[in-house]
Write an enzyme that holds these catalytic residues in place. Structure first.
Site, PDB file in Angstrom:
ATOM      1  N   ASP A 122      16.249  10.842  -7.942  1.00  0.00           N
ATOM      2  CA  ASP A 122      17.692  10.946  -7.705  1.00  0.00           C
ATOM      3  C   ASP A 122      18.089  10.687  -6.252  1.00  0.00           C
ATOM      4  O   ASP A 122      19.191  11.054  -5.833  1.00  0.00           O
ATOM      5  CB  ASP A 122      18.214  12.329  -8.131  1.00  0.00           C
ATOM      6  CG  ASP A 122      18.239  12.493  -9.654  1.00  0.00           C
ATOM      7  OD1 ASP A 122      18.183  11.469 -10.354  1.00  0.00           O
ATOM      8  OD2 ASP A 122      18.301  13.645 -10.123  1.00  0.00           O
ATOM      9  N   HIS A 145       0.820  -1.209   0.000  1.00  0.00           N
ATOM     10  CA  HIS A 145       0.000   0.000   0.000  1.00  0.00           C
ATOM     11  C   HIS A 145       0.859   1.267   0.000  1.00  0.00           C
ATOM     12  O   HIS A 145       0.340   2.381   0.056  1.00  0.00           O
ATOM     13  CB  HIS A 145      -0.921  -0.027   1.232  1.00  0.00           C
ATOM     14  CG  HIS A 145      -2.049   0.933   1.186  1.00  0.00           C
ATOM     15  ND1 HIS A 145      -2.235   1.919   2.136  1.00  0.00           N
ATOM     16  CD2 HIS A 145      -3.069   1.078   0.301  1.00  0.00           C
ATOM     17  CE1 HIS A 145      -3.313   2.613   1.851  1.00  0.00           C
ATOM     18  NE2 HIS A 145      -3.844   2.136   0.747  1.00  0.00           N
ATOM     19  N   ASP A 150       0.400  16.345  20.332  1.00  0.00           N
ATOM     20  CA  ASP A 150       0.765  17.430  21.251  1.00  0.00           C
ATOM     21  C   ASP A 150       1.177  18.706  20.527  1.00  0.00           C
ATOM     22  O   ASP A 150       2.086  19.429  20.981  1.00  0.00           O
ATOM     23  CB  ASP A 150       1.884  16.973  22.195  1.00  0.00           C
ATOM     24  CG  ASP A 150       1.388  15.972  23.232  1.00  0.00           C
ATOM     25  OD1 ASP A 150       0.168  15.935  23.475  1.00  0.00           O
ATOM     26  OD2 ASP A 150       2.223  15.226  23.781  1.00  0.00           O
ATOM     27  N   HIS A 164      -9.302  10.931   2.050  1.00  0.00           N
ATOM     28  CA  HIS A 164      -8.294   9.914   1.768  1.00  0.00           C
ATOM     29  C   HIS A 164      -6.974  10.218   2.476  1.00  0.00           C
ATOM     30  O   HIS A 164      -6.007   9.474   2.344  1.00  0.00           O
ATOM     31  CB  HIS A 164      -8.071   9.803   0.253  1.00  0.00           C
ATOM     32  CG  HIS A 164      -7.456   8.510  -0.183  1.00  0.00           C
ATOM     33  ND1 HIS A 164      -6.126   8.396  -0.534  1.00  0.00           N
ATOM     34  CD2 HIS A 164      -7.980   7.267  -0.317  1.00  0.00           C
ATOM     35  CE1 HIS A 164      -5.865   7.145  -0.875  1.00  0.00           C
ATOM     36  NE2 HIS A 164      -6.969   6.439  -0.756  1.00  0.00           N
ATOM     37  N   LYS A 215      -4.141  10.527   5.379  1.00  0.00           N
ATOM     38  CA  LYS A 215      -3.721   9.766   6.552  1.00  0.00           C
ATOM     39  C   LYS A 215      -2.683  10.595   7.289  1.00  0.00           C
ATOM     40  O   LYS A 215      -1.551  10.750   6.824  1.00  0.00           O
ATOM     41  CB  LYS A 215      -3.115   8.416   6.170  1.00  0.00           C
ATOM     42  CG  LYS A 215      -4.090   7.460   5.479  1.00  0.00           C
ATOM     43  CD  LYS A 215      -3.981   7.553   3.996  1.00  0.00           C
ATOM     44  CE  LYS A 215      -4.815   6.465   3.321  1.00  0.00           C
ATOM     45  NZ  LYS A 215      -4.919   6.681   1.862  1.00  0.00           N
ATOM     46  N   LYS A 262       3.110   4.494  -1.016  1.00  0.00           N
ATOM     47  CA  LYS A 262       3.062   5.469  -2.107  1.00  0.00           C
ATOM     48  C   LYS A 262       4.243   6.423  -1.975  1.00  0.00           C
ATOM     49  O   LYS A 262       4.325   7.191  -1.009  1.00  0.00           O
ATOM     50  CB  LYS A 262       1.767   6.276  -2.083  1.00  0.00           C
ATOM     51  CG  LYS A 262       0.518   5.467  -2.414  1.00  0.00           C
ATOM     52  CD  LYS A 262      -0.350   5.327  -1.219  1.00  0.00           C
ATOM     53  CE  LYS A 262      -1.661   4.648  -1.574  1.00  0.00           C
ATOM     54  NZ  LYS A 262      -2.531   4.492  -0.403  1.00  0.00           N
TER      55      LYS A 262
END
Length: 475
Positions: A147, A140, A382, A375, A377, A142
């Site tokens: 370079d 999953h 704190d 979508h 995440k 991404k």
């Protein structure tokens, strides 16, 4: 041929050498809108000197997908090595195109944990029955890496919906652009996946190799050959993405030494490394030391019994816990919503503050008027440390799929992400959930609802039925 040597020439090398001091090794830019996220991938590829490495779960065949593929083909034409590692869950249907692209001497494509039977639905069904446990584990991650010096890390797949360019439904998402040291760490992780036994080169899939030779005269091949020329036409559609000056300006980034790229070990998909699943352990460690406030943004929030207990214990210690997730109407994965809905009462009763995003909304953060689905995440701990990555707070990300992300310890970055959370939870575009008289209540600016708002009766029924199934460990 594997090329993971340090890159010392080119525009990214010059930029990093000039602006990344030894004590502040990396620069960061939070990418909160689709236009910036698409431009980061496009411009960084145009500035590539040696290689571009891409790891993704989904690559759509739409304007954005073709635009970025055109950029990769153009880079390959001038000698840049392109390494494309795709999870195989959504690849089938594009097999021929990938096999043809893989014939380019500078383009190298591998499929992670691929299906063996690719053309017959009957054979595919048999394979799912026989190898379902193996195929259930997916990559999953991404990451878009250039370079070993520039990286885009986060939750976005490749496709119009992830860059706010769809006319139907767009995913509200987050990425982090990284320049310098942690980009190199992300590339090191990429190579560990690239060399894993489950990363199979496309040219080793015999039926694809034979099919590619047969398709060299097919119109699809002619279309692929002209992808670079298509790029100019595609970029004429808003937003225009042509300026690279800001991406090579030190003032465009926040520079920090206190950051950590983290990724699961690729062996996690073989159930040989569950106890050292890096992202989960890193998040739990930071949750354990939280003292004041935790913001959680998770589109597929399925905490399970253990997760509810953990969040409840944080609240009991005086930590304010706020969670933004999808509503039933905005969630594109019904089963994921059922796993969350099953624990909603317990979360509210424990004092966790829940917010659910509306599907119909207008936000200052969005360029499109299409429907929205969360979508992103992300975490803020704190008001100081942030996390942006591919990890959903649920069993699938924790124990089944591989994930990645980056932690940054910086108050300014934390405040920016908190502002995004606050903007995204305005009552005009989001529901605040409360637990009143043993019932879950949804509130917005003007109304209170006693059942899932903005959803049809049959969808509510399906969500309830899904809650009755023993699927929580798979969500």
């Amino acid at each position: 041929m594997l090329d993971n040597t340090a890159v010392t020439s080119g525009r990214w090398a010059e930029f990093v050498n000039q602006h990344a001091a030894a004590s502040v090794s990396s620069g960061y830019r939070l990418l909160a809108n689709g236009a910036d996220a698409l431009e980061a991938r496009q411009v960084s590829t145009r500035c590539a000197h040696s290689r571009v490495c891409i790891q993704t779960y989904i690559w759509e065949d739409d304007d954005s997908g073709r635009l970025l593929m055109a950029e990769l083909l153009t880079a390959a034409k001038r000698g840049v090595q392109v390494y494309l590692l795709l999870d195989d869950m959504d690849v089938r249907g594009n097999d021929y195109a990938l096999a043809l692209l893989d014939q380019h001497p500078n383009i190298h494509i591998r499929l992670f944990n691929p299906f063996r039977f690719r053309f017959s639905p009957v054979h595919a069904l048999v394979e799912v029955i026989l190898r379902g446990s193996e195929l259930n584990h997916r990559m999953h991650n991404k990451a878009w890496l250039v370079d070993g010096l520039f990286a885009v890390i986060g939750g976005r797949n490749i496709g119009d919906a992830y860059f706010d360019r769809s006319q139907e439904t767009n995913f509200i998402d987050l990425d982090m652009a990284v320049v310098g040291g942690e980009a190199a760490a992300a590339e090191t992780s990429f190579w560990s996946y690239w060399q894993h036994p489950l990363a199979i080169p496309v040219h080793r899939l015999k039926r694809l190799r034979k099919a590619a030779r047969a398709w060299e005269k097919h119109p699809l091949w002619l279309k692929l050959k002209h992808l670079p020329e298509m790029a100019d036409a595609i970029t004429q559609k808003p937003p225009k993405l042509n300026d690279d000056s800001r991406w090579l300006s030190p003032n465009y980034y926040q520079w920090h030494a206190n950051a950590q790229f983290i990724a699961d070990n690729a062996n996690k998909v073989q159930r040989t490394n569950q106890q050292s699943a890096g992202v989960l352990q890193a998040i739990l460690f930071r949750f354990a030391r939280a003292k004041q406030q935790v913001h959680i943004i998770s589109p597929y929030f399925t905490p399970g019994e253990a997760g509810v207990a953990m969040l409840a214990s944080m609240v009991a210690k005086g930590v304010e816990v706020k969670v933004l997730t999808n509503s039933l109407a905005s969630n594109d994965v019904l089963f994921a919503h059922s796993g969350y809905a099953k624990r909603r009462r317990s979360l509210l009763a424990a004092g966790v503050k829940l917010f659910e995003m509306k599907a119909e909304q207008k936000s200052r953060l969005r360029l499109s008027t299409a429907k929205a689905s969360l979508h992103s995440k992300a975490l803020v701990i704190d008001q100081q440390e942030v996390f942006v990555g591919s990890f959903n707070l649920g069993a699938r990300s924790a124990m089944i799929n591989t994930e990645l992300g980056i932690f940054i310890d910086d108050n300014d970055m934390a405040n920016r992400l908190i502002n995004i959370f606050t903007e995204s939870t305005r009552s005009e575009i989001c529901y605040r959930l409360r637990y009143i008289n043993q019932r879950v209540v949804w509130q917005d600016t003007q109304n209170c609802y006693l059942r899932e708002p903005d959803s049809r009766w049959w969808r509510r029924l399906l969500a309830w039925l899904a809650q009755q199934l023993p699927l929580e460990s798979q969500l």
